[in-house]
Design a protein around this motif. Structure first.
Motif, short mmCIF file in Angstrom:
data_model
loop_
_atom_site.label_atom_id
_atom_site.label_comp_id
_atom_site.label_asym_id
_atom_site.label_seq_id
_atom_site.Cartn_x
_atom_site.Cartn_y
_atom_site.Cartn_z
N MET A 1 30.56 42.53 51.26
CA MET A 1 31.73 41.64 51.37
C MET A 1 31.32 40.36 50.43
O MET A 1 30.08 40.00 50.92
N TYR A 2 32.27 39.68 49.84
CA TYR A 2 32.36 38.45 49.41
C TYR A 2 32.95 37.29 50.17
O TYR A 2 33.95 37.69 50.75
N TYR A 3 32.69 36.22 49.69
CA TYR A 3 33.49 34.97 50.54
C TYR A 3 33.33 33.82 49.21
O TYR A 3 32.58 33.88 48.63
N VAL A 4 34.17 32.92 49.66
CA VAL A 4 34.65 31.85 48.59
C VAL A 4 34.01 30.74 49.40
O VAL A 4 34.71 30.65 50.68
N TYR A 5 33.28 29.54 49.15
CA TYR A 5 32.83 28.57 50.02
C TYR A 5 33.13 27.39 49.31
O TYR A 5 33.02 27.09 48.08
N ALA A 6 33.04 26.28 49.95
CA ALA A 6 32.89 24.78 49.76
C ALA A 6 31.76 24.14 50.05
O ALA A 6 31.66 24.06 51.14
N GLY A 21 30.25 34.08 47.07
CA GLY A 21 29.00 34.35 47.62
C GLY A 21 29.18 36.00 47.82
O GLY A 21 30.24 36.30 48.28
N LEU A 22 28.03 36.30 48.18
CA LEU A 22 27.96 37.84 48.82
C LEU A 22 27.46 37.69 50.40
O LEU A 22 26.13 37.09 50.44
N LYS A 23 28.03 38.13 51.20
CA LYS A 23 27.65 37.93 52.67
C LYS A 23 26.30 38.26 52.96
O LYS A 23 25.35 37.48 53.58
#
Length: 103
Positions: A1-6, A21-23
């Motif tokens: 699963m992926y995520y978008v971060y700051a 990113g990739l978890k």
């Protein structure tokens, strides 16, 4: 699963970098391991270095989590980069991102 971060600047409570990113590999942590010799984004490196040298913690905010499709994750990342804009590239940009879409 992926995520978008700051990556956040606590002085303004605004992001200075948006990433995808990739978890499984906690991509956001890689930014804190970069050196002047191995970074692909010198502006990001200097921003992180400046904040650390002045005793600031750099929070990582997960903006969107549990994204199943990588292309969808890229689309979300791109929309956030467009929203905040890139320093010295977009008229009132605040991010040190180089690319608007890093596919």
């Amino acid at each position: 699963m992926y995520y978008v971060y700051a990556l956040m600047d606590v002085r303004s409570n605004l992001p200075f970098y948006i990433g995808k990113g990739l978890k499984a590999n906690s991509r956001h942590e890689d930014h804190f391991k970069e050196s002047i010799g191995n970074t692909s984004n010198i502006h990001k490196f200097y921003k992180i270095d400046f904040l650390r040298r002045h005793g600031y913690i750099i929070p990582v905010n997960i903006l969107v989590d549990n994204i199943l499709d990588e292309n969808n994750a890229y689309d979300i990342e791109t929309s956030f980069i467009k929203e905040y804009g890139r320093e010295n590239i977009d008229p009132v940009g605040i991010l040190v991102n180089i690319c608007i879409d890093n596919r």
